[in-house]
Design a protein around this motif. Sequence first.
Motif, PDB file in Angstrom:
ATOM      1  N   GLY A  34       0.835  -1.187   0.000  1.00  0.00           N
ATOM      2  CA  GLY A  34       0.000   0.000   0.000  1.00  0.00           C
ATOM      3  C   GLY A  34       0.876   1.245   0.000  1.00  0.00           C
ATOM      4  N   ASN A  35       0.421   2.295   0.644  1.00  0.00           N
ATOM      5  CA  ASN A  35       1.217   3.519   0.741  1.00  0.00           C
ATOM      6  C   ASN A  35       1.955   3.492   2.076  1.00  0.00           C
ATOM      7  OD1 ASN A  35       2.310   6.083   0.867  1.00  0.00           O
ATOM      8  ND2 ASN A  35       0.548   7.032  -0.143  1.00  0.00           N
ATOM      9  N   PHE A  36       3.080   2.809   2.097  1.00  0.00           N
ATOM     10  CA  PHE A  36       3.840   2.584   3.321  1.00  0.00           C
ATOM     11  C   PHE A  36       4.273   3.897   3.972  1.00  0.00           C
ATOM     12  CE2 PHE A  36       8.071   1.646   5.307  1.00  0.00           C
ATOM     13  CZ  PHE A  36       7.584   0.957   6.400  1.00  0.00           C
ATOM     14  N   SER A  37       4.799   4.818   3.191  1.00  0.00           N
ATOM     15  CA  SER A  37       5.271   6.087   3.753  1.00  0.00           C
ATOM     16  C   SER A  37       4.141   6.842   4.439  1.00  0.00           C
ATOM     17  CB  SER A  37       5.883   6.969   2.664  1.00  0.00           C
ATOM     18  OG  SER A  37       7.015   6.353   2.124  1.00  0.00           O
ATOM     19  N   ALA A  38       2.996   6.929   3.788  1.00  0.00           N
ATOM     20  CA  ALA A  38       1.849   7.634   4.379  1.00  0.00           C
ATOM     21  C   ALA A  38       1.384   6.930   5.655  1.00  0.00           C
ATOM     22  CB  ALA A  38       0.707   7.719   3.370  1.00  0.00           C
ATOM     23  N   ARG A  39       1.386   5.599   5.624  1.00  0.00           N
ATOM     24  CA  ARG A  39       0.970   4.848   6.827  1.00  0.00           C
ATOM     25  C   ARG A  39       1.924   5.133   7.980  1.00  0.00           C
ATOM     26  NH1 ARG A  39       2.283  -0.649   7.019  1.00  0.00           N
ATOM     27  NH2 ARG A  39       2.062  -0.630   4.768  1.00  0.00           N
ATOM     28  N   TYR A  67       1.093   7.110  11.693  1.00  0.00           N
ATOM     29  CA  TYR A  67       1.370   6.552  13.023  1.00  0.00           C
ATOM     30  C   TYR A  67       2.521   7.267  13.721  1.00  0.00           C
ATOM     31  CZ  TYR A  67      -1.983   2.849  12.287  1.00  0.00           C
ATOM     32  OH  TYR A  67      -3.147   2.141  12.079  1.00  0.00           O
ATOM     33  N   GLY A  68       2.942   8.407  13.183  1.00  0.00           N
ATOM     34  CA  GLY A  68       3.971   9.202  13.837  1.00  0.00           C
ATOM     35  C   GLY A  68       5.359   8.605  13.760  1.00  0.00           C
ATOM     36  N   ALA A  69       5.647   7.887  12.684  1.00  0.00           N
ATOM     37  CA  ALA A  69       6.961   7.261  12.528  1.00  0.00           C
ATOM     38  C   ALA A  69       7.550   7.588  11.160  1.00  0.00           C
ATOM     39  CB  ALA A  69       6.848   5.758  12.720  1.00  0.00           C
ATOM     40  N   PRO A  70       7.723   8.884  10.854  1.00  0.00           N
ATOM     41  CA  PRO A  70       8.339   9.221   9.572  1.00  0.00           C
ATOM     42  C   PRO A  70       9.839   8.942   9.623  1.00  0.00           C
ATOM     43  CG  PRO A  70       8.022  11.203  10.864  1.00  0.00           C
ATOM     44  CD  PRO A  70       7.429  10.059  11.668  1.00  0.00           C
ATOM     45  N   GLY A  71      10.470   9.016   8.497  1.00  0.00           N
ATOM     46  CA  GLY A  71      11.916   8.782   8.456  1.00  0.00           C
ATOM     47  C   GLY A  71      12.236   7.435   7.860  1.00  0.00           C
ATOM     48  N   ALA A  72      13.468   7.002   8.090  1.00  0.00           N
ATOM     49  CA  ALA A  72      13.933   5.737   7.525  1.00  0.00           C
ATOM     50  C   ALA A  72      13.139   4.574   8.112  1.00  0.00           C
ATOM     51  CB  ALA A  72      15.419   5.555   7.797  1.00  0.00           C
ATOM     52  N   ALA A  73      12.578   3.771   7.237  1.00  0.00           N
ATOM     53  CA  ALA A  73      11.783   2.617   7.668  1.00  0.00           C
ATOM     54  C   ALA A  73      11.700   1.622   6.512  1.00  0.00           C
ATOM     55  CB  ALA A  73      10.384   3.053   8.091  1.00  0.00           C
ATOM     56  N   MET A 111      18.494   0.642  11.206  1.00  0.00           N
ATOM     57  CA  MET A 111      17.281   0.173  11.877  1.00  0.00           C
ATOM     58  C   MET A 111      17.578  -0.216  13.331  1.00  0.00           C
ATOM     59  SD  MET A 111      15.025   0.609   9.540  1.00  0.00           S
ATOM     60  CE  MET A 111      15.954   1.860   8.684  1.00  0.00           C
ATOM     61  N   ARG A 112      16.742   0.259  14.235  1.00  0.00           N
ATOM     62  CA  ARG A 112      16.927  -0.020  15.667  1.00  0.00           C
ATOM     63  C   ARG A 112      15.658  -0.540  16.344  1.00  0.00           C
ATOM     64  NH1 ARG A 112      21.265   0.846  13.942  1.00  0.00           N
ATOM     65  NH2 ARG A 112      22.876   2.254  14.677  1.00  0.00           N
ATOM     66  N   ARG A 113      14.501  -0.317  15.685  1.00  0.00           N
ATOM     67  CA  ARG A 113      13.218  -0.672  16.307  1.00  0.00           C
ATOM     68  C   ARG A 113      12.386  -1.491  15.330  1.00  0.00           C
ATOM     69  NH1 ARG A 113      10.161   4.204  16.767  1.00  0.00           N
ATOM     70  NH2 ARG A 113      11.306   4.905  14.939  1.00  0.00           N
ATOM     71  N   ILE A 114      11.546  -2.363  15.892  1.00  0.00           N
ATOM     72  CA  ILE A 114      10.637  -3.137  15.048  1.00  0.00           C
ATOM     73  C   ILE A 114       9.238  -3.159  15.647  1.00  0.00           C
ATOM     74  CG2 ILE A 114      12.500  -4.675  14.265  1.00  0.00           C
ATOM     75  CD1 ILE A 114      10.827  -6.897  15.899  1.00  0.00           C
ATOM     76  N   VAL A 154       7.634  -4.194  10.578  1.00  0.00           N
ATOM     77  CA  VAL A 154       8.039  -2.828  10.297  1.00  0.00           C
ATOM     78  C   VAL A 154       9.337  -2.578  11.032  1.00  0.00           C
ATOM     79  CG1 VAL A 154       7.452  -0.395  10.643  1.00  0.00           C
ATOM     80  CG2 VAL A 154       5.680  -2.011   9.957  1.00  0.00           C
ATOM     81  N   LEU A 155      10.330  -2.076  10.323  1.00  0.00           N
ATOM     82  CA  LEU A 155      11.624  -1.710  10.914  1.00  0.00           C
ATOM     83  C   LEU A 155      11.787  -0.202  10.784  1.00  0.00           C
ATOM     84  CD1 LEU A 155      12.372  -4.396   8.740  1.00  0.00           C
ATOM     85  CD2 LEU A 155      14.007  -4.525  10.579  1.00  0.00           C
ATOM     86  N   ALA A 156      12.324   0.431  11.825  1.00  0.00           N
ATOM     87  CA  ALA A 156      12.525   1.876  11.771  1.00  0.00           C
ATOM     88  C   ALA A 156      13.797   2.250  12.513  1.00  0.00           C
ATOM     89  CB  ALA A 156      11.326   2.609  12.364  1.00  0.00           C
ATOM     90  N   ASN A 157      14.299   3.457  12.211  1.00  0.00           N
ATOM     91  CA  ASN A 157      15.518   3.912  12.873  1.00  0.00           C
ATOM     92  C   ASN A 157      15.206   4.557  14.211  1.00  0.00           C
ATOM     93  OD1 ASN A 157      14.422   6.326  11.988  1.00  0.00           O
ATOM     94  ND2 ASN A 157      16.228   6.963  10.859  1.00  0.00           N
TER      95      ASN A 157
END
Length: 163
Positions: free
Chosen positions: A90-95, A99-105, A138-141, A160-163
């Motif tokens: 889907g639209n991963f970036s928008a999702r 959810y308040g998790a912009p940036g590298a993911a 990536m540091r969080r999942i 989902v992985l995020a920095n």
Amino acid sequence: MAMTNLSPIRAACAVTALAAALAACALQPEKRVPREEISVSTADAARAASLISAYRVSKGLSPVRVDTALNAPATEQAVAVAQYGKLTHGNFSARMERYGAPGAAAENLSAGSSDVADVINRWKRSSGHNRNMLLPDMRRIGLAKATSPGKGYGSYWALVLAN
């Protein structure tokens, strides 16, 4: 109708029309699994973090930890793919922004695996999914599993992985 008697242009048009019709059928709301028939769990997130961390550390990378806030976008996508029986980001970036998790993911999806160790092993064997798990920043999942018994692949996973 046999396509052997059609000109190449007409054959291409016929194939395109058939593909569009099939795609429209696949996305019709009545063709999806109702939300109430899908169970969802984030209970395997800690085990996933442990398995992914051990893998990352073996490659000289930092471990990851569960961020329960990331379970929400993972849950949304696991349910969506379970409803339609089709893996799509889907639209991963928008999702992620919602959810308040912009940036590298990054996101990994899978279907059909019954347990978290199996799905992570499948991702390791897939170059794109493996690359996501080994992204250095990536540091969080967050992780979710949606289950629709007797329908489609049965189990649908979103990581989902995020920095």
